[in-house]
Enzyme design. Structure first.
Site, PDB file in Angstrom:
ATOM      1  N   HIS A 157      27.847  62.175 -32.809  1.00 22.27           N
ATOM      2  CA  HIS A 157      28.177  63.497 -32.268  1.00 22.27           C
ATOM      3  C   HIS A 157      28.354  64.557 -33.355  1.00 22.27           C
ATOM      4  O   HIS A 157      29.226  65.422 -33.273  1.00 22.27           O
ATOM      5  CB  HIS A 157      29.429  63.424 -31.399  1.00 22.27           C
ATOM      6  N   ASP A 211      32.639  57.647 -32.216  1.00 22.53           N
ATOM      7  CA  ASP A 211      32.201  56.984 -30.988  1.00 22.53           C
ATOM      8  C   ASP A 211      30.708  57.184 -30.772  1.00 22.53           C
ATOM      9  O   ASP A 211      30.086  58.066 -31.372  1.00 22.53           O
ATOM     10  CB  ASP A 211      32.968  57.529 -29.782  1.00 22.53           C
ATOM     11  N   GLU A 212      30.147  56.338 -29.906  1.00 24.37           N
ATOM     12  CA  GLU A 212      28.770  56.460 -29.437  1.00 24.37           C
ATOM     13  C   GLU A 212      27.769  56.692 -30.569  1.00 24.37           C
ATOM     14  O   GLU A 212      26.939  57.606 -30.529  1.00 24.37           O
ATOM     15  CB  GLU A 212      28.679  57.595 -28.402  1.00 24.37           C
ATOM     16  N   VAL A 213      27.845  55.832 -31.569  1.00 28.49           N
ATOM     17  CA  VAL A 213      26.878  55.870 -32.667  1.00 28.49           C
ATOM     18  C   VAL A 213      25.699  54.995 -32.239  1.00 28.49           C
ATOM     19  O   VAL A 213      25.647  53.798 -32.533  1.00 28.49           O
ATOM     20  CB  VAL A 213      27.502  55.378 -33.985  1.00 28.49           C
ATOM     21  N   ASP A 257      34.941  52.430 -28.860  1.00 27.81           N
ATOM     22  CA  ASP A 257      33.816  51.764 -28.191  1.00 27.81           C
ATOM     23  C   ASP A 257      32.913  50.987 -29.140  1.00 27.81           C
ATOM     24  O   ASP A 257      32.339  49.963 -28.762  1.00 27.81           O
ATOM     25  CB  ASP A 257      32.990  52.771 -27.390  1.00 27.81           C
TER      26      ASP A 257
END
Length: 549
Positions: A157, A211-213, A257
């Protein structure tokens, strides 16, 4: 003998009747136990397990509940500024209300709204806050008794940086969503940004996102290191966390996550460095984050945070939060935290009630902050009290400054549209959105009926061939809808600027009102063409190029 036999028969009939009643009662209890009653919103089965009645109480009374001893010790509300950043005076008012609802801190995600300087100057949006405004946010938080926490994304992000030419080389892949953990420029970018935030307003905790890599170990630098993707991730997070702790003496939080399926040795590499923030946005959080993950965290990390949402989690184009769903999500996390603390030794440091403004930097706006106030108040009350009862709804009623005729009943009004008649900061925007939503739904209904009808299809329009009566019948509400939309555009220009800058007003208007206007304009044009014809040709409508044989 006859009387004795008669008495026996009566007793036998009474016994059979009683037996039938017992059997029927057991069948009813089996079919409809308390936990299986079909309620409109099963999330409002609280302790004691009962269906919450509507709350209709006079305003002006004090709160009926106080933060509970079983509730998480810290309750943060997430101020996401990467979309529709509110005016500073709006944020100042929100700080006070959030504290009254039970918040103990605010997690500020600045993204490109922060006024970066020096080598990072181009990270800032053209309409970013000034440094004085940033300091006002810190002063407002402190004045409301809230601890302030900066959130700076450290790997995923980072679109707002990686989209720009000067940082494009930091991308892990072609997409600007994730940075390369092996490129030294990535850690320099992140740490310098944190340094500038901390220099503006110093805090005791910093959240570094992570997060969300979705993209790891794809670039040549990462592949040359010959390490597993999660090892690359952990090494980078550990470096940034260690730097921030050493430089500023703070605790460091991350989203969890990426750690959920990490092997034990990688988790232990982060123990003592970071505190995971476990997020899941549904009523059944144990399905999304199974208990074994929390037990693993309990064995590794001294502190863990839990994260429900109050907005930004039910659709990237949503306009009004589903307060009932978010309150249920919050209650679920509170209850999971209590169970895991009791049975697995999980040390829940606090709860972060997230409120996303966009799903990522490139996404359109989801719910704006001002109309999301009722959801924020209800979720913070639930998080701080540790339960969701009629008394909690009464306190929401009080904090939202509702008049006597307003009924807050999430089971029948999950978005709490009734709050549009209250007096909290943002109530007039709820009223505006309620009118918009009704008009949008009415227009969509009309369009569905036209699409399923047989008189305004693309074929009819292409050949200018339709029944005038049918066209008039299908578009009977077109003029009133167009007029209502015109009124909404005027109202938007009066209401939205009270809370947001001109760029946000224009973006929201284009995203929602301009779309409806285009739909009505196209339909008006088509109807006008179809109604302009007074005679029509014989079939077939397109004459053959050569005579039929």
């Amino acid at each position: 003998d006859l009387s004795r036999m008669t008495l026996k028969c009566r007793r036998r009939r009474v016994g059979m009747t009683v037996g039938m009643i017992i059997v029927l009662s057991m069948i009813v209890m089996w079919m409809f136990p308390t936990g299986r009653l079909k309620l409109k919103s099963s999330v409002f089965l609280v302790t004691p397990r009962q269906h919450l009645p509507p709350v209709h109480l006079p305003s002006g009374q004090g709160l009926h509940t106080q933060p509970g001893t079983e509730a998480p010790p810290d309750r943060l509300w997430h101020l996401d500024l990467k979309g529709a950043a509110p005016r500073i005076e709006v944020i100042e008012g929100m700080m006070v209300l959030a504290a009254q609802a039970g918040a103990t801190g605010v997690l500020v995600e600045w993204e490109d709204s922060f006024p970066f300087t020096g080598s990072l100057a181009n990270l800032s949006a053209y309409n970013a806050y000034t440094i004085d405004e940033v300091k006002r946010v810190g002063i407002a938080a402190k004045g409301a008794g809230l601890m302030m926490i900066h959130l700076m994304q450290s790997l995923g992000h980072l679109e707002y940086a990686l989209k720009l030419p000067e940082w494009a080389e930091l991308r892990e892949g072609e997409s600007p969503g994730e940075a390369c953990p092996s490129h030294p420029g990535t850690s320099r970018l992140v740490t310098e940004a944190i340094n500038q935030m901390m220099s503006a307003v110093q805090t005791s905790i910093v959240h570094i996102g992570a997060d969300e890599v979705f993209t790891l170990a794809q670039c040549r630098r990462c592949q040359a290191r010959d390490l597993a993707p999660l090892q690359l991730y952990v090494d980078h997070v550990a470096y940034v966390a260690q730097y921030v702790k050493s430089r500023w003496g703070v605790r460091v939080l991350i989203w969890d996550d990426m750690l959920r399926h990490a092997p034990s040795h990688l988790l232990h590499a982060l123990a003592g460095l970071v505190e995971p923030t476990v997020w899941a946005y549904g009523p059944d959080v144990s399905r999304m984050v199974p208990p074994y993950i929390l037990r693993t965290y309990a064995a590794v990390f001294p502190r863990v945070w839990l994260a429900p949402a109050f907005k930004g989690a039910t659709g990237p184009r949503a306009i009004m939060p589903d307060a009932a769903k978010h309150a249920a999500n919050t209650l679920a996390w509170v209850q999971v935290g209590q169970r895991m603390r009791r049975y697995a030794g999980l040390n829940v440091a606090g709860i972060v009630v997230t409120g996303w403004s966009r799903y990522d930097h490139f996404a359109v706006l989801c719910e704006l902050l001002p109309p999301s106030v009722p959801s924020l108040v209800l979720t913070l009350l639930t998080a701080s009290r540790g339960f969701l009862t009629p008394a909690v709804l009464h306190d929401a009623y009080t904090l939202l400054e509702c008049p006597p005729h307003v009924i807050l009943d999430p089971t029948r009004d999950p978005h709490l549209w009734a709050s549009r008649d209250c007096s909290f900061q943002g109530a007039n925007m709820v009223s505006f959105l309620h009118r918009y939503a009704r008009l949008r739904d009415n227009i969509n209904t009309m369009m569905r009926e036209i699409e399923t009808g047989g008189w305004m299809t693309p074929y009819n329009i292409h050949h200018n061939f339709s029944s005038p009566n049918r066209v008039r019948e299908a578009t009977v509400s077109l003029r009133s809808f167009t007029s209502a939309l015109r009124d909404l555009r005027i109202e938007a220009q009066a209401v939205l600027p009270q809370y947001h800058n001109n760029a946000t007003v224009e973006e929201w208007t284009e995203q929602h009102l301009a779309t409806l206007n285009a739909t009505l304009a196209t339909l008006t044009h088509s109807a006008t063409l179809l109604l302009s014809h007074k005679t029509w040709p014989r079939r077939p409508l397109e004459r053959p190029s050569s005579p039929e044989t």
